[in-house]
Design a protein around this motif. Structure first.
Motif, short mmCIF file in Angstrom:
data_model
loop_
_atom_site.label_atom_id
_atom_site.label_comp_id
_atom_site.label_asym_id
_atom_site.label_seq_id
_atom_site.Cartn_x
_atom_site.Cartn_y
_atom_site.Cartn_z
N MET A 292 0.82 -1.21 0.00
CA MET A 292 0.00 0.00 0.00
C MET A 292 0.85 1.26 0.00
O MET A 292 1.88 1.31 0.67
CB MET A 292 -0.90 0.00 1.24
N GLU A 293 0.41 2.26 -0.75
CA GLU A 293 0.97 3.60 -0.66
C GLU A 293 -0.03 4.48 0.08
O GLU A 293 -1.24 4.26 -0.01
CB GLU A 293 1.23 4.18 -2.05
N THR A 294 0.49 5.49 0.81
CA THR A 294 -0.40 6.38 1.55
C THR A 294 -0.06 7.83 1.26
O THR A 294 1.06 8.16 0.85
CB THR A 294 -0.31 6.14 3.07
N GLU A 295 -1.03 8.67 1.48
CA GLU A 295 -0.87 10.11 1.28
C GLU A 295 -1.50 10.82 2.46
O GLU A 295 -2.68 10.58 2.80
CB GLU A 295 -1.57 10.52 -0.02
N LEU A 296 -0.74 11.69 3.12
CA LEU A 296 -1.26 12.52 4.21
C LEU A 296 -2.00 13.70 3.60
O LEU A 296 -1.44 14.45 2.79
CB LEU A 296 -0.13 13.00 5.11
N LEU A 297 -3.26 13.88 3.97
CA LEU A 297 -4.08 14.93 3.38
C LEU A 297 -3.83 16.26 4.08
O LEU A 297 -3.85 16.33 5.31
CB LEU A 297 -5.56 14.55 3.48
#
Length: 377
Positions: A292-297
Motif C-alpha cells: 500500500m501507498e499512503t498520502e497525508l491529506l
C-alpha cells in the motif's frame, strides 16, 4: 461508523467501457481469496476503536466467487473485527451469475443486500458494452432475487451511443416494474485505453454526446423522483429506508478500509491505495506485507474533498462546517466562488448550506472544481 470494502479483481470478460482493475484469468482465484482474508487479519488493528457497520464486496465481479469463498471472507471479518448487530453487507453481482440455486445459497450467508449490474434491459446496449449477460437474464435474476431479498439495487447506464430518449425511458419503466427500492445510474464515460475509446477513435461507434447524457439525466431524475425515489446523491436514488449505508458513508467522508488489489482506504487524515497488480499483491500479502501507498491529506485536500462530495448529495456543503474544520478563509473563498452559480440558479443556499439546484446537479462536479482551493496549504 466504519466500513470495509473488498475488491474482487476477477471478471468473466472485459466490458468495453471499464477501466477498473480486474483479471479475466481465474487461475489465482483461490490464492486471492486466501490473501484477502490474510489482509483483513493484518489490518484488524486499524479498527481497534471502531465497529464495522458496512461491508461491500465490489470489483471486478464478486459474484464469480463460490458462495463458500464469499462466506470465508465474511467469516474472517466477524472473527477479527467488531461488527454492529445489523450491518449492511452488500454483494455486487452480475445477472449471469445469479442463478436460482446461487441466490438460495446466498440467502444462507450474511449477505443482506444485492447490487445487480444490469446496465440496460436492451440487447443492443448490452452487446455494445460487451456485457456477459443478456436482457432476459437481467429481468429473470431480479425477479428471483426479489423472492428472498428486500434490499436490492440495480445499476443502469445512460448516455450510451445510439440510445434514444425513448429507449432510456423504457429502461426506467422496466426497472420500476420490477419494484427495486434502489437504483444507481451513471453516464457512460469514455476512459482512455478502453475498447470503447478505441472503437470511437476508429469510427466504429459514435462518440458519447454530453447533451444527450444531460437529457437522459433529466429524464432519470424526473422519472425516479415521481416514483417515490429520492436522489440522495447525483447517481444514487433510493426509496425511504433504502439509501445505501455504504454509499452514504463514502459521500459523508466516513472512515473505511479497502482490501484487495487496487482498493482504497481512508481514515480521515490519510488516503491509501493497494497496488493494482494481482501477482505483486499476492506475493506481498504472503510475506505479511501490505502493498500500500499512503498520502497525508493537507487542510486544503480535505476542504476540496468535502466540497466535491458534498455538492453531489442532498446534505450539501455546510459553511459552518468549513469554518469549524478548515477556517473562515475557506468559507469566504467557497462563497465567493459560488456567487456566479448562485446567480445562475445552479446553486442555492439553505441556511448556511450550499446545495445544487435541480438544474445544477448534472454539472455538480464541474461546479465543485471551481470551488476548490489551490493556493492555501
Amino acid at each position: 461508523m466504519s466500513g470495509i470494502y473488498i475488491h474482487i479483481p476477477f471478471c468473466k470478460q472485459a466490458c468495453h467501457y471499464c477501466d477498473f482493475h480486474f483479471s479475466t484469468s481465474m487461475g489465482k482465484k483461490d490464492a486471492m481469496v486466501t490473501a484477502l482474508c490474510k489482509e483483513l487479519e493484518l489490518r484488524k488493528q486499524e479498527f481497534r476503536n471502531g465497529r464495522v457497520e458496512t461491508v461491500y464486496l465490489g470489483g471486478g465481479t464478486p459474484s464469480v466467487l463460490h458462495v463458500g469463498e464469499i462466506q470465508s471472507i465474511i467469516d474472517t471479518i466477524y472473527r477479527h473485527y467488531e461488527v454492529t448487530e445489523y450491518p449492511e453487507i452488500t454483494l455486487e453481482a452480475n445477472p449471469d451469475d445469479l442463478s436460482a440455486e446461487k441466490i438460495k445459497e446466498l440467502v444462507d450467508t450474511r449477505i443482506n443486500r444485492l447490487s445487480i449490474g444490469v446496465q440496460s434491459f436492451f440487447e443492443e446496449d448490452l452487446k455494445l458494452m460487451n456485457r456477459a449477460h443478456n436482457a432476459q437474464e437481467a429481468e429473470a435474476c431480479i425477479k428471483e432475487a426479489s423472492r428472498y431479498y428486500d434490499n436490492i439495487s440495480i445499476d443502469l447506464i445512460y448516455g450510451i451511443p445510439n440510445m434514444t430518449n425513448d429507449r432510456w425511458k423504457r429502461n426506467l419503466e422496466k426497472a420500476l416494474s420490477l419494484n427495486v427500492p434502489h437504483i444507481s445510474s451513471y453516464a457512460l464515460t469514455v476512459e482512455p485505453k478502453t475498447a470503447l475509446a478505441h472503437f470511437i477513435e476508429k469510427g466504429i461507434v459514435p462518440g458519447v454526446d454530453d447533451a444527450v447524457a444531460h437529457e437522459h439525466f433529466t429524464i432519470l431524475s424526473d422519472t425516479l423522483e415521481a416514483a417515490g425515489f429520492e436522489s440522495y446523491e447525483i447517481s444514487n436514488f433510493g426509496k425511504p429506508g433504502y439509501f445505501s449505508k455504504n454509499n452514504t458513508a463514502y459521500w459523508q467522508q466516513k472512515k473505511y478500509i479497502g482490501i484487495g488489489p487496487s482498493a482504497h482506504s481512508y481514515d480521515g487524515e490519510r488516503r491509501g491505495w493497494n497496488v493494482n497488480n494481482n501477482p505483486t499483491y499476492l506475493k506481498a500479502i504472503e510475506k505479511g506485507q501490505l502493498p500500500m501507498e499512503t498520502e497525508l491529506l493537507s487542510t486544503t485536500d480535505k476542504y476540496n474533498e468535502y466540497v466535491m462530495t458534498g455538492l453531489r448529495t442532498i446534505w450539501g456543503v455546510s459553511m459552518d462546517k468549513i469554518k469549524r474544520d478548515f477556517g473562515k478563509n475557506y468559507a469566504a473563498y467557497a462563497l465567493s466562488q459560488a456567487a456566479k452559480y448562485l446567480e445562475d440558479h445552479l446553486l442555492y443556499l439553505d441556511g448556511d448550506t450550499l446545495l445544487a439546484t435541480k438544474k445544477g446537479r448534472f454539472l455538480a462536479d464541474g461546479i465543485a472544481s471551481d470551488l476548490f482551493m489551490i493556493k492555501l496549504g
